[in-house]
Design a protein around this motif. Structure first.
Motif, PDB file in Angstrom:
ATOM      1  N   PHE A 213       0.834  -1.199   0.000  1.00  0.00           N
ATOM      2  CA  PHE A 213       0.000   0.000   0.000  1.00  0.00           C
ATOM      3  C   PHE A 213       0.870   1.251   0.000  1.00  0.00           C
ATOM      4  N   LEU A 214       1.876   1.250   0.890  1.00  0.00           N
ATOM      5  CA  LEU A 214       2.773   2.401   0.991  1.00  0.00           C
ATOM      6  C   LEU A 214       3.615   2.534  -0.279  1.00  0.00           C
ATOM      7  N   GLN A 215       4.002   1.404  -0.864  1.00  0.00           N
ATOM      8  CA  GLN A 215       4.801   1.431  -2.088  1.00  0.00           C
ATOM      9  C   GLN A 215       4.056   2.122  -3.222  1.00  0.00           C
ATOM     10  N   VAL A 216       2.763   1.847  -3.330  1.00  0.00           N
ATOM     11  CA  VAL A 216       1.962   2.501  -4.375  1.00  0.00           C
ATOM     12  C   VAL A 216       1.979   4.009  -4.175  1.00  0.00           C
ATOM     13  N   GLN A 217       1.840   4.445  -2.922  1.00  0.00           N
ATOM     14  CA  GLN A 217       1.797   5.884  -2.645  1.00  0.00           C
ATOM     15  C   GLN A 217       3.133   6.551  -2.961  1.00  0.00           C
ATOM     16  N   VAL A 218       4.234   5.898  -2.586  1.00  0.00           N
ATOM     17  CA  VAL A 218       5.555   6.461  -2.884  1.00  0.00           C
ATOM     18  C   VAL A 218       5.781   6.514  -4.390  1.00  0.00           C
ATOM     19  N   SER A 219       5.386   5.465  -5.093  1.00  0.00           N
ATOM     20  CA  SER A 219       5.538   5.436  -6.554  1.00  0.00           C
ATOM     21  C   SER A 219       4.725   6.546  -7.204  1.00  0.00           C
ATOM     22  N   ALA A 220       3.533   6.775  -6.680  1.00  0.00           N
ATOM     23  CA  ALA A 220       2.660   7.797  -7.257  1.00  0.00           C
ATOM     24  C   ALA A 220       3.234   9.192  -7.073  1.00  0.00           C
ATOM     25  N   VAL A 221       3.687   9.489  -5.872  1.00  0.00           N
ATOM     26  CA  VAL A 221       4.167  10.835  -5.583  1.00  0.00           C
ATOM     27  C   VAL A 221       5.501  11.108  -6.260  1.00  0.00           C
ATOM     28  N   ALA A 222       6.249  10.034  -6.573  1.00  0.00           N
ATOM     29  CA  ALA A 222       7.545  10.205  -7.219  1.00  0.00           C
ATOM     30  C   ALA A 222       7.456  10.126  -8.739  1.00  0.00           C
ATOM     31  N   ALA A 223       6.236   9.995  -9.258  1.00  0.00           N
ATOM     32  CA  ALA A 223       6.058   9.812 -10.702  1.00  0.00           C
ATOM     33  C   ALA A 223       6.606  10.983 -11.510  1.00  0.00           C
ATOM     34  N   ASP A 224       6.507  12.199 -10.952  1.00  0.00           N
ATOM     35  CA  ASP A 224       6.991  13.367 -11.688  1.00  0.00           C
ATOM     36  C   ASP A 224       8.452  13.685 -11.378  1.00  0.00           C
ATOM     37  N   GLY A 225       9.087  12.827 -10.568  1.00  0.00           N
ATOM     38  CA  GLY A 225      10.502  13.011 -10.255  1.00  0.00           C
ATOM     39  C   GLY A 225      10.772  13.960  -9.112  1.00  0.00           C
ATOM     40  N   VAL A 226       9.709  14.558  -8.552  1.00  0.00           N
ATOM     41  CA  VAL A 226       9.874  15.523  -7.458  1.00  0.00           C
ATOM     42  C   VAL A 226       8.931  15.158  -6.319  1.00  0.00           C
ATOM     43  N   ILE A 227       9.476  15.093  -5.109  1.00  0.00           N
ATOM     44  CA  ILE A 227       8.643  14.871  -3.927  1.00  0.00           C
ATOM     45  C   ILE A 227       8.622  16.151  -3.110  1.00  0.00           C
ATOM     46  N   HIS A 228       7.470  16.812  -3.081  1.00  0.00           N
ATOM     47  CA  HIS A 228       7.305  18.057  -2.335  1.00  0.00           C
ATOM     48  C   HIS A 228       7.437  17.759  -0.838  1.00  0.00           C
ATOM     49  N   PRO A 229       8.017  18.685  -0.059  1.00  0.00           N
ATOM     50  CA  PRO A 229       8.164  18.453   1.385  1.00  0.00           C
ATOM     51  C   PRO A 229       6.854  18.079   2.074  1.00  0.00           C
ATOM     52  N   ASP A 230       5.745  18.708   1.667  1.00  0.00           N
ATOM     53  CA  ASP A 230       4.456  18.375   2.275  1.00  0.00           C
ATOM     54  C   ASP A 230       4.025  16.955   1.899  1.00  0.00           C
ATOM     55  N   GLU A 231       4.376  16.535   0.681  1.00  0.00           N
ATOM     56  CA  GLU A 231       4.055  15.175   0.265  1.00  0.00           C
ATOM     57  C   GLU A 231       4.889  14.168   1.060  1.00  0.00           C
ATOM     58  N   HIS A 232       6.155  14.498   1.261  1.00  0.00           N
ATOM     59  CA  HIS A 232       7.017  13.608   2.048  1.00  0.00           C
ATOM     60  C   HIS A 232       6.502  13.500   3.481  1.00  0.00           C
ATOM     61  N   ALA A 233       6.073  14.632   4.042  1.00  0.00           N
ATOM     62  CA  ALA A 233       5.543  14.626   5.405  1.00  0.00           C
ATOM     63  C   ALA A 233       4.293  13.748   5.486  1.00  0.00           C
ATOM     64  N   MET A 234       3.456  13.791   4.432  1.00  0.00           N
ATOM     65  CA  MET A 234       2.256  12.957   4.443  1.00  0.00           C
ATOM     66  C   MET A 234       2.606  11.479   4.261  1.00  0.00           C
ATOM     67  N   LEU A 235       3.639  11.190   3.485  1.00  0.00           N
ATOM     68  CA  LEU A 235       4.079   9.798   3.357  1.00  0.00           C
ATOM     69  C   LEU A 235       4.492   9.238   4.713  1.00  0.00           C
ATOM     70  N   LEU A 236       5.190  10.057   5.491  1.00  0.00           N
ATOM     71  CA  LEU A 236       5.580   9.629   6.839  1.00  0.00           C
ATOM     72  C   LEU A 236       4.346   9.426   7.713  1.00  0.00           C
ATOM     73  N   ARG A 237       3.367  10.296   7.558  1.00  0.00           N
ATOM     74  CA  ARG A 237       2.120  10.170   8.325  1.00  0.00           C
ATOM     75  C   ARG A 237       1.382   8.892   7.934  1.00  0.00           C
ATOM     76  N   ILE A 238       1.380   8.572   6.647  1.00  0.00           N
ATOM     77  CA  ILE A 238       0.733   7.353   6.171  1.00  0.00           C
ATOM     78  C   ILE A 238       1.428   6.130   6.751  1.00  0.00           C
ATOM     79  N   ALA A 239       2.756   6.149   6.736  1.00  0.00           N
ATOM     80  CA  ALA A 239       3.517   5.029   7.315  1.00  0.00           C
ATOM     81  C   ALA A 239       3.153   4.841   8.782  1.00  0.00           C
ATOM     82  N   ARG A 240       3.124   5.937   9.530  1.00  0.00           N
ATOM     83  CA  ARG A 240       2.775   5.850  10.955  1.00  0.00           C
ATOM     84  C   ARG A 240       1.359   5.325  11.121  1.00  0.00           C
ATOM     85  N   GLY A 241       0.440   5.814  10.287  1.00  0.00           N
ATOM     86  CA  GLY A 241      -0.955   5.385  10.376  1.00  0.00           C
ATOM     87  C   GLY A 241      -1.132   3.904  10.098  1.00  0.00           C
ATOM     88  N   LEU A 242      -0.239   3.339   9.296  1.00  0.00           N
ATOM     89  CA  LEU A 242      -0.288   1.908   8.992  1.00  0.00           C
ATOM     90  C   LEU A 242       0.494   1.078  10.008  1.00  0.00           C
TER      91      LEU A 242
END
Length: 261
Positions: free
Chosen positions: A128-157
């Protein structure tokens, strides 16, 4: 099914000889078919819920930097194609993605729902987390807010935040493998560091510890095993990519240690 019929027949035979055998066999077949139907229904429910939760959270993640760009919408559409969703599944995925974009979307509640539905199976959560990381990295750039949400998703799981680093390392390894010698590549030491992150061990791990970590990850992420637990067939390609990335990381470390010895 044959085993269920025989067991039912033998139990029936003990009480009513041949007639009891026939009745017991019939009951055994009936019970088997009911259980099989319930299991299939449960797997279908998990698969449908997996797709919907994936795209709902993806919608929230794409909105994390304040706006969902055209590139991110195209990325979601590309995911529909990659997961080979049929028209009905695409409609549900789009609805889920839009639900995730909404201001009132409750990310934590959605993650809790997915945890219950998936039985908190580690490999499912990592996928599940892999899909989210792949999606956010699709454009080659991970915005700081997106990275922060990825960490939140990991914690939530219930996953360690290091899982985000591990998945990002996988993506870097996959991209460098596709880049070829002529493209801008990372240094050998960076690739080795990422390989250790992928396997979740430190560079000081012994060869035996390294092999155990590798085998454990390969076992947990085997596509057939995940499919048997309810992973949608459409996710199989990504599961196969994950096992290839794990194998590649193991090979990188083995080669580096061989050269150093």
């Amino acid at each position: 099914m044959l085993l269920a019929v025989l067991l039912g027949g033998l139990i029936g035979y003990a009480f009513g000889k041949f007639a009891g055998f026939l009745v017991g066999a019939a009951i055994g077949a009936f019970v088997f078919n009911r259980l099989k139907s319930r299991l299939i229904g449960k797997l279908h429910s998990i698969q449908s819920g997996f797709i919907e939760s994936v795209f709902a959270v993806m919608g929230a993640l794409c909105k994390a930097d304040g706006v969902v760009s055209r590139d991110e919408i195209q990325m979601a559409e590309a995911m529909f194609a990659r997961f080979r969703l049929n028209e009905n599944q695409r409609a549900k995925a789009r609805a889920a993605f839009n639900r995730g974009k909404a201001p009132e979307f409750d990310l934590d509640a959605e993650l809790q729902h997915f945890l219950r539905m998936s039985g908190s199976q580690p490999a499912f959560l990592q996928m599940f987390l892999q899909v989210q990381v792949s999606a956010v990295a699709a454009d080659g750039v991970i915005h700081p807010d997106e990275h922060a949400m990825l960490l939140r998703i990991a914690r939530g799981l219930g996953l360690p935040e290091s899982q985000v680093d591990q998945l990002e390392a996988m993506l870097r390894g996959a991209h460098s493998g596709q880049a070829g010698a002529g493209a801008s590549q990372r240094s050998s030491s960076q690739q080795i560091d990422d390989a250790y992150k992928v396997l979740g061990v430190s560079s000081s791990a012994s060869d035996a510890e390294l092999k155990r970590a590798y085998r454990k990850l390969m076992s947990e992420n085997h596509p057939d095993k995940l499919a048997g637990k309810g992973m949608p067939e459409s996710m199989r390609e990504m599961a196969e990519e994950r096992t290839r990335d794990i194998s590649h990381a193991y090979d990188v470390i083995k080669d580096a240690r061989k050269k150093a010895s």
